[in-house]
Design a protein around this motif. Structure first.
Motif, PDB file in Angstrom:
ATOM      1  N   VAL A  90     -49.782 -43.005 -19.804  1.00 12.49           N
ATOM      2  CA  VAL A  90     -50.683 -42.662 -20.790  1.00 12.49           C
ATOM      3  C   VAL A  90     -50.452 -43.355 -22.089  1.00 12.49           C
ATOM      4  CG1 VAL A  90     -51.807 -40.635 -22.210  1.00 12.49           C
ATOM      5  CG2 VAL A  90     -51.324 -40.446 -19.718  1.00 12.49           C
ATOM      6  N   ASN A 125     -56.555 -43.869 -17.759  1.00 13.49           N
ATOM      7  CA  ASN A 125     -56.897 -43.207 -19.071  1.00 13.49           C
ATOM      8  C   ASN A 125     -58.181 -43.084 -19.227  1.00 13.49           C
ATOM      9  OD1 ASN A 125     -54.177 -42.856 -19.868  1.00 13.49           O
ATOM     10  ND2 ASN A 125     -54.398 -44.563 -21.747  1.00 13.49           N
ATOM     11  N   CYS A 138     -51.872 -38.860 -15.388  1.00  9.98           N
ATOM     12  CA  CYS A 138     -52.597 -39.651 -16.021  1.00  9.98           C
ATOM     13  C   CYS A 138     -53.903 -39.865 -15.165  1.00  9.98           C
ATOM     14  CB  CYS A 138     -51.770 -41.070 -16.088  1.00  9.98           C
ATOM     15  SG  CYS A 138     -52.414 -42.500 -16.659  1.00  9.98           S
TER      16      CYS A 138
END
Ligand SMILES: Cc1cc2nc3c(=O)[nH]c(=O)nc-3n(C[C@H](O)[C@H](O)[C@H](O)COP(=O)(O)OP(=O)(O)OC[C@H]3O[C@@H](n4cnc5c(N)ncnc54)[C@H](O)[C@@H]3O)c2cc1C
Length: 379
Positions: free
Chosen positions: A84, A157, A205
Protein backbone atom coordinates in the motif's frame (compact mmCIF):
# COMPACT_ATOMS: atom_id res chain seq x y z
CA UNK A 1 25.53 2.08 0.68
CA UNK A 2 26.27 5.44 2.33
CA UNK A 3 23.03 7.15 3.32
CA UNK A 4 22.54 10.57 4.92
CA UNK A 5 22.11 10.43 8.71
CA UNK A 6 18.49 11.63 8.47
CA UNK A 7 17.59 8.75 6.10
CA UNK A 8 19.20 6.24 8.49
CA UNK A 9 17.24 7.77 11.37
CA UNK A 10 14.03 7.57 9.34
CA UNK A 11 14.69 3.88 8.58
CA UNK A 12 15.28 3.21 12.29
CA UNK A 13 12.02 4.94 13.12
CA UNK A 14 10.17 2.92 10.46
CA UNK A 15 11.82 -0.26 11.78
CA UNK A 16 10.44 0.47 15.26
CA UNK A 17 7.01 1.25 13.82
CA UNK A 18 7.02 -2.05 11.93
CA UNK A 19 8.02 -4.13 14.94
CA UNK A 20 5.68 -2.38 17.39
CA UNK A 21 2.64 -1.62 15.25
CA UNK A 22 2.56 -3.58 11.98
CA UNK A 23 4.04 -7.00 12.85
CA UNK A 24 1.61 -7.64 15.73
CA UNK A 25 -1.31 -6.98 13.30
CA UNK A 26 0.13 -9.00 10.40
CA UNK A 27 -1.88 -12.16 11.11
CA UNK A 28 -5.08 -10.10 11.30
CA UNK A 29 -4.29 -8.35 8.01
CA UNK A 30 -3.55 -11.69 6.40
CA UNK A 31 -6.80 -13.28 7.55
CA UNK A 32 -9.10 -10.28 6.98
CA UNK A 33 -7.50 -9.06 3.75
CA UNK A 34 -7.55 -5.45 4.87
CA UNK A 35 -5.37 -2.96 6.72
CA UNK A 36 -6.88 -1.72 10.00
CA UNK A 37 -7.90 1.94 9.68
CA UNK A 38 -5.96 2.99 12.77
CA UNK A 39 -2.77 1.45 11.34
CA UNK A 40 -3.14 3.48 8.13
CA UNK A 41 -3.76 6.50 10.34
CA UNK A 42 -0.52 5.86 12.26
CA UNK A 43 1.33 5.49 8.95
CA UNK A 44 -0.08 8.87 7.91
CA UNK A 45 1.10 10.44 11.17
CA UNK A 46 4.58 9.02 10.64
CA UNK A 47 4.68 10.67 7.19
CA UNK A 48 4.96 7.36 5.30
CA UNK A 49 2.64 8.51 2.50
CA UNK A 50 4.84 11.51 1.76
CA UNK A 51 8.20 9.73 1.58
CA UNK A 52 8.93 10.63 -2.06
CA UNK A 53 6.88 13.81 -2.40
CA UNK A 54 9.00 17.00 -2.37
CA UNK A 55 9.13 18.92 0.91
CA UNK A 56 7.50 22.00 -0.64
CA UNK A 57 4.35 19.89 -1.08
CA UNK A 58 4.42 18.50 2.44
CA UNK A 59 6.44 15.32 1.87
CA UNK A 60 9.87 14.11 2.99
CA UNK A 61 11.40 14.29 -0.50
CA UNK A 62 13.47 11.07 -0.49
CA UNK A 63 15.43 10.29 -3.65
CA UNK A 64 15.57 6.76 -5.08
CA UNK A 65 18.34 5.75 -2.65
CA UNK A 66 16.28 6.87 0.34
CA UNK A 67 13.11 5.26 -1.00
CA UNK A 68 14.97 1.97 -1.50
CA UNK A 69 16.40 2.09 2.03
CA UNK A 70 12.82 2.39 3.30
CA UNK A 71 11.65 -0.40 0.95
CA UNK A 72 14.33 -2.70 2.36
CA UNK A 73 12.99 -2.00 5.85
CA UNK A 74 9.39 -2.48 4.70
CA UNK A 75 10.38 -5.83 3.18
CA UNK A 76 10.66 -7.10 6.75
CA UNK A 77 6.99 -6.65 7.56
CA UNK A 78 3.52 -7.50 6.23
CA UNK A 79 3.73 -7.51 2.43
CA UNK A 80 0.23 -6.07 1.88
CA UNK A 81 0.94 -3.12 4.17
CA UNK A 82 4.34 -2.56 2.54
CA UNK A 83 2.66 -2.58 -0.88
CA UNK A 84 0.00 0.00 0.00
CA UNK A 85 2.76 2.42 1.03
CA UNK A 86 5.31 1.34 -1.59
CA UNK A 87 2.91 1.63 -4.52
CA UNK A 88 1.60 5.01 -3.37
CA UNK A 89 5.07 6.48 -2.80
CA UNK A 90 6.39 4.83 -5.98
CA UNK A 91 4.62 4.36 -9.29
CA UNK A 92 1.47 6.17 -8.16
CA UNK A 93 3.07 9.50 -7.32
CA UNK A 94 6.26 9.67 -9.37
CA UNK A 95 4.38 10.63 -12.58
CA UNK A 96 2.74 13.64 -10.89
CA UNK A 97 6.04 14.66 -9.25
CA UNK A 98 7.95 14.35 -12.55
CA UNK A 99 5.43 15.70 -15.05
CA UNK A 100 2.81 17.61 -13.07
CA UNK A 101 2.18 21.31 -13.77
CA UNK A 102 2.48 23.61 -10.74
CA UNK A 103 -1.34 23.60 -10.50
CA UNK A 104 -1.54 19.79 -10.64
CA UNK A 105 1.16 19.48 -8.01
CA UNK A 106 -0.53 22.02 -5.71
CA UNK A 107 -3.86 20.24 -6.10
CA UNK A 108 -2.75 16.64 -5.60
CA UNK A 109 0.62 16.34 -3.89
CA UNK A 110 -0.10 17.86 -0.45
CA UNK A 111 -3.12 15.58 0.04
CA UNK A 112 -1.17 12.60 -1.26
CA UNK A 113 1.77 13.45 1.03
CA UNK A 114 -0.50 13.47 4.09
CA UNK A 115 -2.11 10.21 2.98
CA UNK A 116 -5.55 11.82 2.85
CA UNK A 117 -5.59 10.83 -0.82
CA UNK A 118 -4.00 7.51 -1.74
CA UNK A 119 -2.67 6.91 -5.26
CA UNK A 120 -2.86 4.10 -7.82
CA UNK A 121 -1.20 3.53 -11.19
CA UNK A 122 -3.31 2.08 -13.99
CA UNK A 123 -1.60 0.69 -17.06
CA UNK A 124 -2.60 -2.99 -17.40
CA UNK A 125 -5.67 -4.00 -19.42
CA UNK A 126 -7.23 -7.37 -20.25
CA UNK A 127 -5.44 -7.40 -23.64
CA UNK A 128 -2.36 -5.43 -22.58
CA UNK A 129 -0.29 -6.93 -19.78
CA UNK A 130 3.34 -7.59 -20.69
CA UNK A 131 2.74 -5.62 -23.89
CA UNK A 132 1.51 -2.18 -22.77
CA UNK A 133 1.73 -0.95 -26.36
CA UNK A 134 -1.50 -2.92 -26.97
CA UNK A 135 -3.55 -0.55 -24.77
CA UNK A 136 -7.16 -0.10 -25.87
CA UNK A 137 -8.39 2.53 -23.43
CA UNK A 138 -9.05 5.62 -25.53
CA UNK A 139 -9.06 9.31 -24.54
CA UNK A 140 -10.70 11.72 -26.98
CA UNK A 141 -10.51 15.48 -26.50
CA UNK A 142 -13.87 17.28 -26.45
CA UNK A 143 -13.56 20.97 -25.64
CA UNK A 144 -12.08 21.39 -22.19
CA UNK A 145 -12.34 17.64 -21.35
CA UNK A 146 -11.07 14.27 -22.42
CA UNK A 147 -13.59 11.44 -22.67
CA UNK A 148 -12.09 8.11 -21.57
CA UNK A 149 -13.48 4.72 -22.55
CA UNK A 150 -11.94 1.38 -21.70
CA UNK A 151 -10.99 -0.89 -18.81
CA UNK A 152 -8.01 -1.68 -16.60
CA UNK A 153 -7.33 -4.76 -14.52
CA UNK A 154 -5.26 -5.76 -11.48
CA UNK A 155 -4.87 -2.22 -10.19
CA UNK A 156 -3.08 -2.12 -6.82
CA UNK A 157 -4.59 0.18 -4.17
CA UNK A 158 -7.75 0.63 -6.28
CA UNK A 159 -10.00 -0.01 -3.28
CA UNK A 160 -8.38 2.77 -1.22
CA UNK A 161 -7.22 5.21 -3.86
CA UNK A 162 -8.62 8.63 -4.69
CA UNK A 163 -6.08 9.57 -7.38
CA UNK A 164 -5.34 7.29 -10.34
CA UNK A 165 -2.60 7.87 -12.91
CA UNK A 166 -4.22 6.32 -15.98
CA UNK A 167 -2.61 5.51 -19.33
CA UNK A 168 -4.85 5.92 -22.37
CA UNK A 169 -4.38 6.19 -26.12
CA UNK A 170 -4.89 9.69 -27.52
CA UNK A 171 -3.40 9.12 -30.98
CA UNK A 172 -3.55 5.46 -32.07
CA UNK A 173 -1.56 5.77 -35.35
CA UNK A 174 1.45 7.01 -33.37
CA UNK A 175 1.71 3.69 -31.45
CA UNK A 176 3.42 4.04 -28.08
CA UNK A 177 4.03 7.74 -28.78
CA UNK A 178 0.26 8.16 -28.88
CA UNK A 179 -0.22 7.06 -25.26
CA UNK A 180 -0.96 9.78 -22.69
CA UNK A 181 -1.24 9.87 -18.91
CA UNK A 182 -4.18 11.36 -17.01
CA UNK A 183 -4.91 12.06 -13.38
CA UNK A 184 -8.35 10.61 -12.69
CA UNK A 185 -10.15 11.17 -9.41
CA UNK A 186 -12.27 8.47 -7.86
CA UNK A 187 -15.51 10.45 -8.20
CA UNK A 188 -15.13 11.60 -11.82
CA UNK A 189 -18.32 10.88 -13.80
CA UNK A 190 -18.13 7.65 -15.80
CA UNK A 191 -15.35 6.13 -13.66
CA UNK A 192 -16.01 3.00 -11.61
CA UNK A 193 -13.95 0.58 -9.54
CA UNK A 194 -14.76 -3.14 -9.59
CA UNK A 195 -14.69 -5.64 -6.76
CA UNK A 196 -11.52 -6.44 -4.87
CA UNK A 197 -9.80 -9.51 -6.36
CA UNK A 198 -9.07 -12.49 -4.09
CA UNK A 199 -5.34 -13.16 -4.40
CA UNK A 200 -2.74 -15.80 -3.55
CA UNK A 201 -0.86 -13.30 -1.38
CA UNK A 202 -0.44 -9.58 -0.83
CA UNK A 203 -3.42 -9.72 1.50
CA UNK A 204 -4.53 -6.40 2.91
CA UNK A 205 -3.68 -4.58 -0.28
CA UNK A 206 -6.61 -4.12 -2.65
CA UNK A 207 -6.36 -5.08 -6.33
CA UNK A 208 -9.33 -4.30 -8.56
CA UNK A 209 -10.41 -3.60 -12.14
CA UNK A 210 -11.40 -0.12 -13.33
CA UNK A 211 -13.96 0.85 -15.94
CA UNK A 212 -14.19 4.10 -17.92
CA UNK A 213 -17.54 4.71 -19.62
CA UNK A 214 -17.54 8.12 -21.25
CA UNK A 215 -15.52 9.17 -18.24
CA UNK A 216 -15.03 12.93 -18.21
CA UNK A 217 -11.55 14.10 -17.29
CA UNK A 218 -10.78 17.84 -17.29
CA UNK A 219 -8.15 18.67 -19.95
CA UNK A 220 -5.96 20.20 -17.24
CA UNK A 221 -5.56 16.66 -15.80
CA UNK A 222 -3.45 15.53 -18.75
CA UNK A 223 0.03 14.78 -17.35
CA UNK A 224 2.99 16.18 -19.28
CA UNK A 225 1.30 16.74 -22.62
CA UNK A 226 -0.17 14.31 -25.13
CA UNK A 227 2.06 11.37 -26.01
CA UNK A 228 4.14 11.54 -22.82
CA UNK A 229 2.31 8.66 -21.13
CA UNK A 230 4.30 5.67 -22.29
CA UNK A 231 7.70 7.32 -21.90
CA UNK A 232 6.85 8.40 -18.37
CA UNK A 233 5.35 5.01 -17.53
CA UNK A 234 8.57 3.29 -18.61
CA UNK A 235 10.69 5.66 -16.48
CA UNK A 236 8.33 5.13 -13.55
CA UNK A 237 8.50 1.36 -13.97
CA UNK A 238 12.31 1.38 -14.24
CA UNK A 239 12.59 3.09 -10.84
CA UNK A 240 9.77 0.88 -9.54
CA UNK A 241 11.77 -2.23 -10.46
CA UNK A 242 14.68 -1.04 -8.34
CA UNK A 243 12.43 -0.46 -5.35
CA UNK A 244 11.03 -3.98 -5.69
CA UNK A 245 14.60 -5.30 -5.88
CA UNK A 246 15.37 -3.43 -2.64
CA UNK A 247 12.26 -4.78 -0.92
CA UNK A 248 13.34 -8.32 -1.85
CA UNK A 249 16.63 -7.73 0.02
CA UNK A 250 14.67 -6.86 3.18
CA UNK A 251 12.47 -9.93 2.74
CA UNK A 252 15.55 -12.16 2.39
CA UNK A 253 17.15 -10.54 5.46
CA UNK A 254 14.09 -11.35 7.55
CA UNK A 255 13.87 -14.95 6.26
CA UNK A 256 17.54 -15.57 7.02
CA UNK A 257 17.13 -14.20 10.56
CA UNK A 258 14.05 -16.42 11.07
CA UNK A 259 16.01 -19.47 9.90
CA UNK A 260 19.00 -18.70 12.13
CA UNK A 261 16.71 -18.40 15.15
CA UNK A 262 14.86 -21.62 14.33
CA UNK A 263 18.00 -23.63 13.61
CA UNK A 264 19.39 -22.67 17.02
CA UNK A 265 16.36 -23.86 18.97
CA UNK A 266 14.93 -26.81 17.06
CA UNK A 267 16.43 -30.17 18.03
CA UNK A 268 16.17 -33.35 15.95
CA UNK A 269 18.16 -36.60 16.30
CA UNK A 270 19.68 -35.22 19.51
CA UNK A 271 21.27 -32.23 17.69
CA UNK A 272 20.25 -28.69 16.95
CA UNK A 273 19.30 -28.12 13.30
CA UNK A 274 22.18 -25.62 13.31
CA UNK A 275 24.60 -28.56 13.55
CA UNK A 276 23.46 -30.22 10.31
CA UNK A 277 25.78 -29.32 7.47
CA UNK A 278 23.07 -29.73 4.83
CA UNK A 279 21.07 -26.95 6.48
CA UNK A 280 24.16 -24.83 7.16
CA UNK A 281 24.94 -24.87 3.43
CA UNK A 282 21.37 -23.92 2.61
CA UNK A 283 21.68 -20.99 5.00
CA UNK A 284 25.02 -19.97 3.46
CA UNK A 285 23.51 -20.01 -0.05
CA UNK A 286 20.61 -17.86 1.19
CA UNK A 287 23.08 -15.35 2.58
CA UNK A 288 25.11 -15.27 -0.67
CA UNK A 289 21.91 -14.66 -2.67
CA UNK A 290 20.87 -11.84 -0.33
CA UNK A 291 24.27 -10.15 -0.51
CA UNK A 292 24.45 -10.41 -4.31
CA UNK A 293 20.91 -9.02 -4.49
CA UNK A 294 21.89 -6.09 -2.30
CA UNK A 295 24.86 -5.34 -4.57
CA UNK A 296 22.70 -5.36 -7.71
CA UNK A 297 20.08 -3.12 -6.12
CA UNK A 298 22.78 -0.67 -5.04
CA UNK A 299 24.32 -0.62 -8.52
CA UNK A 300 20.94 0.19 -10.06
CA UNK A 301 20.23 2.90 -7.47
CA UNK A 302 23.63 4.54 -7.99
CA UNK A 303 23.24 4.48 -11.77
CA UNK A 304 19.82 6.17 -11.69
CA UNK A 305 20.73 8.66 -8.95
CA UNK A 306 23.75 9.66 -11.13
CA UNK A 307 21.22 10.71 -13.78
CA UNK A 308 21.63 7.77 -16.16
CA UNK A 309 18.65 5.77 -17.39
CA UNK A 310 19.71 2.58 -15.66
CA UNK A 311 17.47 0.36 -17.79
CA UNK A 312 19.71 -2.70 -17.79
CA UNK A 313 20.78 -2.24 -14.17
CA UNK A 314 17.16 -1.94 -12.99
CA UNK A 315 16.02 -4.98 -14.96
CA UNK A 316 19.03 -7.03 -13.83
CA UNK A 317 18.33 -6.19 -10.18
CA UNK A 318 14.61 -6.93 -10.52
CA UNK A 319 15.22 -10.22 -12.31
CA UNK A 320 17.97 -11.51 -10.03
CA UNK A 321 16.52 -10.31 -6.74
CA UNK A 322 13.00 -11.60 -7.34
CA UNK A 323 14.29 -14.98 -8.52
CA UNK A 324 16.75 -15.11 -5.59
CA UNK A 325 13.89 -14.39 -3.19
CA UNK A 326 12.00 -17.38 -4.62
CA UNK A 327 14.95 -19.67 -3.85
CA UNK A 328 15.53 -18.15 -0.41
CA UNK A 329 11.91 -18.43 0.70
CA UNK A 330 11.77 -22.01 -0.56
CA UNK A 331 14.85 -22.86 1.55
CA UNK A 332 13.26 -21.07 4.52
CA UNK A 333 10.20 -23.34 4.27
CA UNK A 334 12.50 -26.36 4.01
CA UNK A 335 14.59 -25.40 7.04
CA UNK A 336 11.41 -24.96 9.10
CA UNK A 337 10.12 -28.39 8.00
CA UNK A 338 6.41 -28.87 8.78
CA UNK A 339 6.39 -25.59 10.69
CA UNK A 340 7.36 -23.83 7.45
CA UNK A 341 4.08 -25.03 5.95
CA UNK A 342 1.98 -23.82 8.88
CA UNK A 343 0.46 -20.34 9.03
CA UNK A 344 1.76 -19.96 12.60
CA UNK A 345 5.39 -19.35 11.61
CA UNK A 346 4.60 -16.76 8.92
CA UNK A 347 7.06 -18.29 6.43
CA UNK A 348 4.14 -19.71 4.45
CA UNK A 349 2.72 -16.19 4.06
CA UNK A 350 6.02 -14.87 2.72
CA UNK A 351 6.19 -17.86 0.36
CA UNK A 352 2.88 -16.79 -1.22
CA UNK A 353 3.66 -13.06 -1.10
CA UNK A 354 7.02 -13.59 -2.78
CA UNK A 355 5.38 -15.10 -5.85
CA UNK A 356 4.06 -11.77 -7.13
CA UNK A 357 7.42 -10.04 -7.55
CA UNK A 358 8.32 -12.27 -10.52
CA UNK A 359 5.10 -11.23 -12.27
CA UNK A 360 4.25 -7.56 -11.76
CA UNK A 361 6.09 -4.44 -12.91
CA UNK A 362 7.46 -6.56 -15.75
CA UNK A 363 7.68 -10.34 -15.38
CA UNK A 364 11.03 -12.16 -15.24
CA UNK A 365 10.66 -12.97 -18.94
CA UNK A 366 10.14 -9.30 -19.79
CA UNK A 367 13.22 -8.33 -17.72
CA UNK A 368 15.23 -10.86 -19.73
CA UNK A 369 13.86 -9.35 -22.96
CA UNK A 370 14.89 -5.86 -21.81
CA UNK A 371 18.38 -6.97 -20.77
CA UNK A 372 18.96 -8.85 -24.04
CA UNK A 373 17.64 -5.94 -26.13
CA UNK A 374 19.99 -3.53 -24.34
CA UNK A 375 22.97 -5.85 -24.81
CA UNK A 376 22.22 -6.40 -28.48
CA UNK A 377 21.83 -2.73 -29.23
CA UNK A 378 25.15 -2.10 -27.48
CA UNK A 379 23.86 0.45 -24.94
C1 LIG B 1 -1.33 -8.57 -7.70
C2 LIG B 1 -1.09 -7.77 -8.93
C3 LIG B 1 -0.98 -6.38 -8.83
C4 LIG B 1 -0.80 -5.61 -9.98
N1 LIG B 1 -0.77 -4.24 -9.88
C5 LIG B 1 -0.78 -3.47 -11.01
C6 LIG B 1 -0.92 -2.04 -10.93
O1 LIG B 1 -1.02 -1.46 -9.86
N2 LIG B 1 -1.00 -1.37 -12.10
C7 LIG B 1 -0.92 -1.95 -13.32
O2 LIG B 1 -0.99 -1.26 -14.33
N3 LIG B 1 -0.74 -3.31 -13.42
C8 LIG B 1 -0.68 -4.08 -12.29
N4 LIG B 1 -0.55 -5.46 -12.37
C9 LIG B 1 -0.42 -6.07 -13.68
C10 LIG B 1 0.94 -6.71 -13.93
O3 LIG B 1 1.90 -5.74 -14.17
C11 LIG B 1 0.75 -7.70 -15.08
O4 LIG B 1 0.00 -8.80 -14.55
C12 LIG B 1 2.05 -8.20 -15.66
O5 LIG B 1 2.67 -7.15 -16.37
C13 LIG B 1 1.87 -9.41 -16.60
O6 LIG B 1 0.85 -9.18 -17.50
P1 LIG B 1 -0.29 -10.31 -17.71
O7 LIG B 1 -0.84 -10.62 -16.36
O8 LIG B 1 -1.26 -9.79 -18.72
O9 LIG B 1 0.45 -11.57 -18.25
P2 LIG B 1 0.81 -11.87 -19.79
O10 LIG B 1 1.39 -10.63 -20.40
O11 LIG B 1 -0.36 -12.47 -20.44
O12 LIG B 1 1.97 -12.93 -19.62
C14 LIG B 1 1.73 -14.34 -19.47
C15 LIG B 1 3.09 -15.04 -19.52
O13 LIG B 1 3.70 -14.82 -20.79
C16 LIG B 1 4.99 -14.25 -20.62
N5 LIG B 1 5.24 -13.29 -21.71
C17 LIG B 1 4.42 -12.32 -22.16
N6 LIG B 1 5.00 -11.62 -23.14
C18 LIG B 1 6.22 -12.17 -23.33
C19 LIG B 1 7.31 -11.90 -24.19
N7 LIG B 1 7.28 -10.88 -25.05
N8 LIG B 1 8.42 -12.67 -24.10
C20 LIG B 1 8.47 -13.71 -23.21
N9 LIG B 1 7.47 -14.02 -22.38
C21 LIG B 1 6.37 -13.26 -22.42
C22 LIG B 1 4.93 -13.53 -19.26
O14 LIG B 1 6.20 -13.36 -18.69
C23 LIG B 1 4.07 -14.50 -18.47
O15 LIG B 1 4.88 -15.56 -18.02
C24 LIG B 1 -0.68 -6.23 -11.23
C25 LIG B 1 -0.75 -7.64 -11.32
C26 LIG B 1 -0.96 -8.39 -10.19
C27 LIG B 1 -1.07 -9.89 -10.34
Amino acid sequence: MQLPAEVRQLCDEIGRFIRNEVDPRSRWIEENDQIPYDLLQKARELGLFGLTIPEEYGGIGLDLAGKCAVEEEMGKTNYGFATVIGNHTGISTTGIVALGTPDQKRKYLPRMASGEWIGAFALTEPQAGSDPAALRTRAVRKGDRYILNGEKIYITNAGLANVFTVMAVTDAPKGIKGISAFVVERNFPGFSIGRNELKMGMHGCTTAPLAFTDCEVPAENLLGGEGMGYIQAMKTLTAGRVTIAARCVGMMDKLIAQCVDYMKVRTQGGRKLAEYQGLQWMLADMSVSRDAARGLAERAIETIVRGERGTIEASTAKLFNTEALARVVDCAVQIHGGMGYMREAGIETTYRDARIVRIYEGSSEIQRNIIAAQLLKGD
